[in-house]
Design an enzyme around this catalytic site. Structure first.
Site, PDB file in Angstrom:
ATOM      1  N   SER A  37       7.615  -0.928 -27.243  1.00  0.00           N
ATOM      2  CA  SER A  37       8.451  -0.554 -26.108  1.00  0.00           C
ATOM      3  C   SER A  37       8.664   0.946 -26.073  1.00  0.00           C
ATOM      4  CB  SER A  37       9.807  -1.265 -26.189  1.00  0.00           C
ATOM      5  OG  SER A  37      10.687  -0.811 -25.175  1.00  0.00           O
ATOM      6  N   HIS A  56       5.776 -30.930 -25.549  1.00  0.00           N
ATOM      7  CA  HIS A  56       6.609 -30.622 -24.379  1.00  0.00           C
ATOM      8  C   HIS A  56       7.590 -29.487 -24.681  1.00  0.00           C
ATOM      9  CE1 HIS A  56       5.326 -34.412 -22.367  1.00  0.00           C
ATOM     10  NE2 HIS A  56       5.290 -34.846 -23.612  1.00  0.00           N
TER      11      HIS A  56
END
Length: 470
Positions: free
Chosen positions: A318, A188
């Site tokens: 980037s 989870h």
């Protein structure tokens, strides 16, 4: 293409065809009728058409249905198609008649004209006829599904499976290399009991291996060939021995075992085998997507993420942020998954269509299947070689996170009980201490007992940890 044209004829009349084109009137009509996507069938499907036409000519020659001279010329021309020498002669859009008749006739015309040329005749003189000789004993309705199965199984056996094997091998190497690295498990997306990084990579390896098993499991259905069913599956105008003979030649040419379909009516009216096989590809794509996402998460950072593994520097990440490195190969795998899911939707819809005796979505089924296969083959190999192989474990980060994990308290359950273990976990979280520190402070365990029970590496094995030395 030359501006000069020649006149070719079909049952509807005359057509002007580029003089240097091997295709004829029916292909030219298809070019003009279907200016839809600009996407023509690729190398693999064109090769499969060549394989089918070669095998048909060999079978018809053996059965005395096409004379040796013409049959041998057809075989020679088909060999050139198989070798990729005439790929530019297959311009028909994949969005065409649902039976793929235009692509079948494209193959018939190209091979007929090239065969005539090999016999010293002129292109277009029909000394080798596209229908009477190249297409003898065949129909688009059995040729195209045969080419679909030949191309698809070839893709699975010779490209997808090797690509997945490459990835599985790289994952296996990392499973061994990382087996001693203990880290925090996560369920989870929350801290869970410890696990070895090598165990996680072993899980990824098994996912890929089971994907290979799934692909191998669908092969028997794809190995069935519709050839010999002709128009509706009855085999009208074809020799009783033609299907088996042609299938033998196809197997010989491809190195993959093919056989006559169990039922020609099913083989032409439905394409459940294509749907099933692509379902295996979709499942594999989902597995790769899951693995890619996990590795992206584990490599997140480098300073403010999980940072449990270090990703390769494949390229600058980037255009504005200096020094940024992104998991670009894993992201490509994610995108391949999305395209495969889209292709699967098209295939599932197309396979469920078709009325009575013929499925009429053959071209779109073939195109989407082969695109998925090509992408998965390439993505698997690239993922393994360019990303997984270059991953490194950040052992310091893994160790630090395990020490801080509240989930270590799980190992206390058999010794002090669930309630006290919960108390320890909550106190550790609230006070910013480790589970070991709290359980000793509360007097539930001695330092020696805590060291035995709260051993992170020991928790990665099946069993019950105990502070009892006896």
């Amino acid at each position: 293409m030359s501006e000069d044209y020649r006149t070719e004829q079909d049952s509807l009349g005359e057509m002007q065809v580029p003089a240097d084109a091997y295709w004829g009137a029916q292909t030219q009509r298809a070019i003009e009728n279907f200016p839809i996507s600009g996407i023509a069938f690729g190398r693999r499907f064109v090769r499969a058409l060549g394989v089918v036409k070669k095998a048909a000519a060999q079978a018809n020659r053996d059965l005395g249905l096409v004379d040796d001279e013409r049959a041998d010329a057809i075989v020679a021309a088909a060999d050139e198609v198989i070798a990729g020498e005439h790929d530019d002669q297959f311009p028909v859009d994949v969005f065409q008649t649902g039976s793929g008749t235009s692509s079948n006739m494209n193959a018939n015309e190209v091979i007929a004209n090239r065969a005539a040329e090999l016999l010293g005749e002129e292109i277009g003189d029909r000394v080798v006829h596209p229908n009477d000789h190249v297409n003898y004993g065949q129909s688009s309705n059995d040729v195209i599904p045969t080419a679909m199965h030949v191309a698809s199984l070839d893709a699975l056996v010779n490209d997808v499976k090797p690509g997945l094997e490459t990835l599985a091998a790289e994952l296996d190497d990392k499973a061994d290399a990382f087996d001693g690295v203990v880290k925090t498990g996560r369920t989870h997306l929350q801290d869970a009991t410890p696990v070895r990084l090598g165990q996680e990579f072993g899980g990824y390896r098994t996912q890929v291996e089971k994907g290979i098993d799934r692909i191998e499991a669908v092969a028997p259905r794809l190995s069935e060939l519709a050839l010999g069913g002709t128009a509706v599956g009855t085999g009208l105008n074809t020799h009783p021995e033609f299907p088996e003979t042609a299938a033998g030649y196809i197997s010989e040419e491809t190195g993959v075992t093919f056989r006559e379909a169990d039922n020609h009516f099913e083989a032409q009216a439905a394409h459940d085998a294509m749907n099933e096989a692509h379902g295996a590809l979709r499942t594999v794509a989902g597995s790769l997507n899951k693995i890619a996402n996990d590795l992206r998460l584990l490599a997140s950072g480098p300073r403010n993420g999980l940072g449990e593994i270090e990703q390769p520097e494949n390229q600058p990440g980037s255009s504005i942020m200096p020094g940024k490195i992104n998991p670009v190969v894993a992201e490509a795998v994610n995108q391949v998954h999305k395209q495969v899911v889209g292709n699967d939707a098209a295939i599932a819809a197309g396979a469920a269509e078709g009325q009575i005796d013929l499925n009429l979505y053959k071209p779109v089924l073939a195109h989407n299947f082969l695109q998925s296969a090509d992408m998965l083959a390439n993505a698997s190999a690239a993922f393994g070689e360019k990303f997984v192989a270059k991953l490194e474990a950040n052992e310091a980060a893994c160790e630090a996170q395990v020490e801080r994990s509240m989930a270590l308290a799980t190992a206390l359950n058999p010794t002090i009980g669930y309630d006290k273990a919960s108390e320890v976990a909550k106190a550790a979280l609230k006070e910013g201490k480790t589970v070991t520190e709290v359980v000793v402070e509360k007097g539930y365990l001695s330092e020696a007992e805590a060291a035995d029970v709260l051993d992170p590496e020991g928790m990665t094995h099946r069993g019950i940890l105990s502070g009892d030395d006896t």
